[in-house]
Write a protein that holds these residues in place. Structure first.
Motif, PDB file in Angstrom:
ATOM      1  N   GLN A   1       0.947  -1.178  -0.059  1.00 53.61           N
ATOM      2  CA  GLN A   1      -0.186   0.007  -0.105  1.00 53.61           C
ATOM      3  C   GLN A   1       0.955   1.146  -0.047  1.00 53.61           C
ATOM      4  OE1 GLN A   1      -2.230  -1.117   3.566  1.00 53.61           O
ATOM      5  NE2 GLN A   1      -3.919  -1.070   2.275  1.00 53.61           N
TER       6      GLN A   1
ATOM      7  N   TYR B   1       3.074   1.646  -3.424  1.00 58.09           N
ATOM      8  CA  TYR B   1       2.416   1.858  -4.579  1.00 58.09           C
ATOM      9  C   TYR B   1       1.218   2.891  -4.266  1.00 58.09           C
ATOM     10  CZ  TYR B   1       4.882  -2.275  -6.491  1.00 58.09           C
ATOM     11  OH  TYR B   1       5.963  -2.879  -6.742  1.00 58.09           O
TER      12      TYR B   1
ATOM     13  N   LEU C   1      -1.561   2.675  -2.595  1.00 55.87           N
ATOM     14  CA  LEU C   1      -2.994   1.911  -2.864  1.00 55.87           C
ATOM     15  C   LEU C   1      -3.718   2.143  -1.477  1.00 55.87           C
ATOM     16  CD1 LEU C   1      -1.506  -0.804  -4.866  1.00 55.87           C
ATOM     17  CD2 LEU C   1      -3.053   1.032  -5.805  1.00 55.87           C
TER      18      LEU C   1
ATOM     19  N   VAL D   1      -5.559  -3.453  -1.038  1.00 60.49           N
ATOM     20  CA  VAL D   1      -4.446  -4.579  -1.696  1.00 60.49           C
ATOM     21  C   VAL D   1      -5.041  -5.741  -1.116  1.00 60.49           C
ATOM     22  CG1 VAL D   1      -2.206  -5.265  -1.286  1.00 60.49           C
ATOM     23  CG2 VAL D   1      -2.573  -3.122  -1.730  1.00 60.49           C
TER      24      VAL D   1
ATOM     25  N   ARG E   1       1.148  -2.983  -9.006  1.00 64.01           N
ATOM     26  CA  ARG E   1       0.751  -1.934  -9.228  1.00 64.01           C
ATOM     27  C   ARG E   1      -0.695  -1.699  -9.136  1.00 64.01           C
ATOM     28  NH1 ARG E   1       2.293  -1.057 -14.171  1.00 64.01           N
ATOM     29  NH2 ARG E   1       4.164  -2.134 -14.202  1.00 64.01           N
ATOM     30  N   ARG E   2      -1.380  -2.906  -9.436  1.00 62.55           N
ATOM     31  CA  ARG E   2      -2.709  -2.989  -9.404  1.00 62.55           C
ATOM     32  C   ARG E   2      -3.360  -3.599  -8.035  1.00 62.55           C
ATOM     33  NH1 ARG E   2      -2.054  -3.307 -14.557  1.00 62.55           N
ATOM     34  NH2 ARG E   2      -3.499  -2.453 -15.945  1.00 62.55           N
ATOM     35  N   GLY E   3      -2.480  -3.799  -7.017  1.00 62.02           N
ATOM     36  CA  GLY E   3      -2.994  -3.969  -5.677  1.00 62.02           C
ATOM     37  C   GLY E   3      -3.141  -5.365  -5.593  1.00 62.02           C
TER      38      GLY E   3
END
Ligand SMILES: *Cc1c(COP(=O)(O)O)cnc(C)c1O
Length: 376
Positions: free
Chosen positions: A23, A26, A28, A31, A329-331
């Motif tokens: 988290q 990135y 985010l 996650v 990157r997309r969790g």
């Protein structure tokens, strides 16, 4: 200070990337981690209640003999109490078996792509891990194992054979015929212990699987490892079970730390072991999750190995480091298994339905982003 090369060359265990770290790195909010084969249900309500109830007693040392728990395991699993030992996770049991039975410079035997703990624990004890290659289906090759043992055990001083069944990270298993072959050739011998690591045994759906416990009474050299980290959902509490010949249990009780298993873990395991409702829910979650993964991986045309555990190993057909980076990157945290020698494979644990769907969505997007490796 002088430190042996085996110790210096050890690489610290790399767990699945922590959620909080991902988290932060990135940026985010959300996650999902499907990287450590944990039980996505969370702890059983019975386990939580048992732990709460025991909190007032935590100024006391735990029972060093795990008496009550061993009695209950004996009853529920129908195995003699004198053959049961409890460890701080099965990892401790693996470590101590190697310490007990392997002198520095001696060896242990297992298969390529077998659970990494055997290798790490051996190295820490200055013991050499030997591996036989997998069969084409990424299965353990029992014939190669027996041949290797019969040819090299003496010179390499091998007394322990580790048989993860089912195996992590491949998810493959040995069927009852394979087990019988092993026992026929290496069973009832005084120069070897066959250590069956059955961490995932409750998740097996294959009809021809047979747990080693069904052979325990007829063979003098079987050791079985079970864990409360997977189907029982207690990975954080650390509790593993060993079923072994009395002589092995006796040695284990000499070398282990007296308070190796803490009180909350003992109390929790007592509540968990016959919690049928939770066990069934865990199985159902894993089986439906695996079926969903198979369907989606097939749609994406990614090869996978049918799994008997709570995760699936699949081939991304791409540079796995790039795939991993794009997923992070997309969790989504999955587990690249380059440490097992797989360059393009990842291991994906079954999570909740929401987590599974998020992982698949991210994977679909990432496949469009990262180039396919050349096929040859
Ligand atoms: C997860 C796992 C274990 C369990 O280890 P613990 O120390 O009990 O948490 C044991 N063996 C294999 C093959 C595993 O994958």
């Amino acid at each position: 200070m002088k430190v042996s090369p085996e110790i210096l060359n050890l690489v610290p265990y790399k767990p699945g990337k922590p959620i909080a770290e991902t988290q932060r790195e990135y940026g985010l909010a959300q996650v999902y981690k499907l990287a450590s084969n944990e039980n996505a249900l969370g702890p059983s309500p019975k386990v939580i209640a048992a732990i709460k109830n025991a909190l007032d007693e935590q100024h006391r040392y735990p029972d060093p003999s795990c008496y009550e728990l061993i009695q209950k395991i004996s009853k529920v699993w129908n195995l003699p109490a004198k053959n049961i030992g409890i460890g701080n996770g099965s990892n401790e049991l693996i470590d101590l078996l190697i310490r007990i039975y392997s002198e520095p410079g001696a060896g242990i035997l297992t298969s390529q792509a077998a659970f990494v703990a055997y290798h790490v624990c051996a190295q820490a004890s200055r013991v050499n891990p030997y591996h036989v290659p997998l069969t084409s289906g990424m299965k353990m090759d029992v014939k190669a194992l027996v041949d290797y043992f019969n040819t090299h055990a003496k010179e390499s001083r091998i007394q322990l054979v580790f048989i993860p069944n089912p195996n992590n990270p491949t998810g493959t298993y040995l069927n009852s015929e394979d087990i019988r072959y092993l026992l026929q050739h290496l069973g009832n011998r005084e120069d070897v212990l066959l250590v069956f690591d059955e961490a995932y045994n409750e998740f097996v759906r294959a009809k021809d699987y047979q747990p080693a416990s069904s052979f325990f009474a007829q063979y003098s050299n079987i050791v079985i490892l079970r864990t409360f980290s997977k189907v029982y959902g207690m990975a954080g509490l650390r509790l593993g079970v060993m079923v072994a010949p009395e002589a092995t249990i006796d040695l284990f009780n000499r070398v282990r730390n007296p308070f190796n298993v803490n009180d909350l873990a003992q109390v929790a395991a007592l509540a968990a072991i016959d919690d049928a409702e939770y066990i069934h829910a865990s199985q159902e979650l894993v089986w439906s999750g695996l079926d969903f993964f198979y369907q989606e991986l097939s749609r994406m045309k990614l090869p996978y190995i049918e799994s008997q555990a709570n995760f699936v190993l699949f081939d991304t057909l791409r540079d796995v480091n790039k795939v991993n980076e794009a997923l992070l990157r997309r969790g989504i945290i999955l587990r690249p298994v380059t440490n097992y020698g797989f360059r393009s494979h990842m291991r994906m644990s079954v999570g909740t339905r929401v987590e599974n769907e998020a992982a698949i969505l991210a994977l679909q997007a990432v496949l469009r982003e990262v180039v396919h490796l050349p096929t040859n």
